[in-house]
Design a protein around this motif. Structure first.
Motif: not given
Length: 102
Positions: A9, A12, A15, A43, A45, A49-50
């Motif tokens: 993780r 964002r 990314t 991924k 999102e 976070r991603v």
């Protein structure tokens, strides 16, 4: 065939870092390991976070051990990945493929 699943993780705001590391470092290394059949990076999102999911495909558990070592359930996480991620799984899951449709 064996599927090896791992997750990491990132914020964002970061990314792009892990996908770049995956393309430039991880994939070239994996391609040199006998029994490596391919990989998928995905991924997901959310607002903060991603999450990245890496699925690698292997001919057998013996091929996985050639990559991962004596403890194949332990994640192999390079320093570049650690730097690109806010956290990551320290273990992986393996699945035996029983059917695949293209």
């Amino acid at each position: 065939m064996i599927i090896r699943e791992w997750r990491g993780r990132a914020a964002r705001s970061q990314t792009a870092e892990y996908p770049t590391h995956f393309r430039t470092n991880v994939v070239p290394e994996l391609r040199n390991i006998p029994g490596f059949l391919g990989a998928t990076l995905s991924k997901r999102e959310d607002s903060e976070r991603v999450e990245f999911v890496v699925l690698t495909r292997w001919k057998s558990m013996e091929a996985v051990r050639a990559f991962a070592g004596a403890d194949p359930d332990r994640a192999v996480v390079e320093p570049g990945a650690v730097a690109a991620l806010s956290d990551y799984d320290h273990t992986v899951r393996h699945y035996e493929v029983i059917e695949s449709v293209e």
